[in-house]
Scaffold this motif. Sequence first.
Motif, PDB file in Angstrom:
ATOM      1  N   ALA A  47       5.377  15.494   7.083  1.00 37.74           N
ATOM      2  CA  ALA A  47       5.730  14.763   5.868  1.00 37.74           C
ATOM      3  C   ALA A  47       5.914  13.273   6.158  1.00 37.74           C
ATOM      4  O   ALA A  47       4.972  12.505   6.082  1.00 37.74           O
ATOM      5  CB  ALA A  47       6.984  15.367   5.232  1.00 37.74           C
ATOM      6  N   ALA A  48       7.141  12.866   6.487  1.00 34.94           N
ATOM      7  CA  ALA A  48       7.481  11.438   6.590  1.00 34.94           C
ATOM      8  C   ALA A  48       7.266  10.745   5.252  1.00 34.94           C
ATOM      9  O   ALA A  48       6.933   9.561   5.191  1.00 34.94           O
ATOM     10  CB  ALA A  48       6.684  10.755   7.698  1.00 34.94           C
ATOM     11  N   TYR A  49       7.452  11.508   4.169  1.00 36.51           N
ATOM     12  CA  TYR A  49       7.267  10.951   2.829  1.00 36.51           C
ATOM     13  C   TYR A  49       8.316   9.885   2.516  1.00 36.51           C
ATOM     14  O   TYR A  49       8.081   9.006   1.684  1.00 36.51           O
ATOM     15  CB  TYR A  49       7.344  12.060   1.779  1.00 36.51           C
ATOM     16  CG  TYR A  49       6.235  13.091   1.851  1.00 36.51           C
ATOM     17  CD1 TYR A  49       5.124  12.906   2.670  1.00 36.51           C
ATOM     18  CD2 TYR A  49       6.297  14.256   1.090  1.00 36.51           C
ATOM     19  CE1 TYR A  49       4.115  13.849   2.727  1.00 36.51           C
ATOM     20  CE2 TYR A  49       5.289  15.205   1.138  1.00 36.51           C
ATOM     21  CZ  TYR A  49       4.199  15.003   1.963  1.00 36.51           C
ATOM     22  OH  TYR A  49       3.198  15.940   2.017  1.00 36.51           O
ATOM     23  N   CYS A  50       9.475   9.981   3.166  1.00 35.75           N
ATOM     24  CA  CYS A  50      10.517   8.981   2.929  1.00 35.75           C
ATOM     25  C   CYS A  50      10.026   7.588   3.308  1.00 35.75           C
ATOM     26  O   CYS A  50      10.345   6.598   2.632  1.00 35.75           O
ATOM     27  CB  CYS A  50      11.782   9.343   3.692  1.00 35.75           C
ATOM     28  SG  CYS A  50      11.542   9.559   5.477  1.00 35.75           S
ATOM     29  N   LEU A  51       9.255   7.505   4.384  1.00 39.69           N
ATOM     30  CA  LEU A  51       8.651   6.232   4.776  1.00 39.69           C
ATOM     31  C   LEU A  51       7.606   5.788   3.762  1.00 39.69           C
ATOM     32  O   LEU A  51       7.529   4.616   3.382  1.00 39.69           O
ATOM     33  CB  LEU A  51       7.982   6.360   6.146  1.00 39.69           C
ATOM     34  CG  LEU A  51       8.850   6.444   7.393  1.00 39.69           C
ATOM     35  CD1 LEU A  51       7.976   6.764   8.598  1.00 39.69           C
ATOM     36  CD2 LEU A  51       9.588   5.142   7.629  1.00 39.69           C
ATOM     37  N   ALA A  52       6.795   6.744   3.328  1.00 36.35           N
ATOM     38  CA  ALA A  52       5.656   6.435   2.467  1.00 36.35           C
ATOM     39  C   ALA A  52       6.068   5.767   1.160  1.00 36.35           C
ATOM     40  O   ALA A  52       5.387   4.860   0.676  1.00 36.35           O
ATOM     41  CB  ALA A  52       4.869   7.710   2.178  1.00 36.35           C
TER      42      ALA A  52
END
Length: 344
Positions: free
Chosen positions: A274-279
Amino acid sequence: MTDKLPARLADHPTVQAVRARARAAVPPVIDAAWLRRICLDAGADDVAFASFDDPALASEREHAETALPGVRSYISLVVKMNRDNVRSSERSVANQEFHRTGEIINEAAHRITRTLEDTGYRVINPSATFPMEMDKFPGRIWVIAHKPVAVAAGLGVMGIHRNVIHPKFGNFIILGTLLVGAPISEYGAPLDYSPCLECKLCVAACPVGAIGKDGAFDFMACSVHNYREFMGGFTDWVQTIADSADAEDFRSRVTDSENASMWQSLSFKANYKAAYCLAVCPAGEDVIEPYLDDRKGFMDLVLKPLQEKKETLYVLPNSAAKAHAEKRYPHKTVKVVDSGVRGR
């Protein structure tokens, strides 16, 4: 080299050659302006320095001293990532960006280390990412914690998503740290404000609810899903192989795409799920304008594709992450797994 040497050592050609040449004086304190230019020329997009004695970095002292006895200073490096690569719902694009930027910052750190070493200073450059000290897993595996060093040096502040937000580049950065056995003429200071907007887009983006609206962080939820193909997730995958009665049983437990994804992580580099928080983070002077111009449009363009993506979410049994994923994302497959860490 004033100590009297045994004749056999004194007569050695290497010793005679070294004693015959002029010895360059090494300044006891590294000039900060000179060092900054060395770092930027090596490929860093920003750099700042912190003292080994900084009280804010007390937790790092033992680890830094172990890695480089006599360490006196930290060099904190920043390299930018390409934002839209990180934002893509095609996560191979994002992972390539993570890995390539990691390579760039490690290459820059290696060049800086070489320059400082050739000048006469003791210095090491621990990896910005992996490899780490896996013999210490599941304890602390990183040589130095890059985030607190960057914060102490003034390169950013931790957002509620637990990533450092640079005032200009936002959270689209990779951090690296060098340890140096000499003081530096000028050290940075922490920022007097936080670039974090507290917009909570990272809360909305996290598919397993690891980031709470109140700023709470569920480390295990993040680790189990996002790091599925790293340490603990790999162990769980191996356990599944060991527990399976035969090939048919194994393939009933693990899909073909999951096996192919694990193969890719093993053969290339471990991929984040994920790492969607960065995105989705809009913070930072270079990043924020599209969000300010049209917040709904920004969310439709950046947040919504990640929320709508059909994918497998990995969660622990009876966890808050499982409840969140099943309620919030009925179109995503929720799979219960083991953390791969004994006792957790």
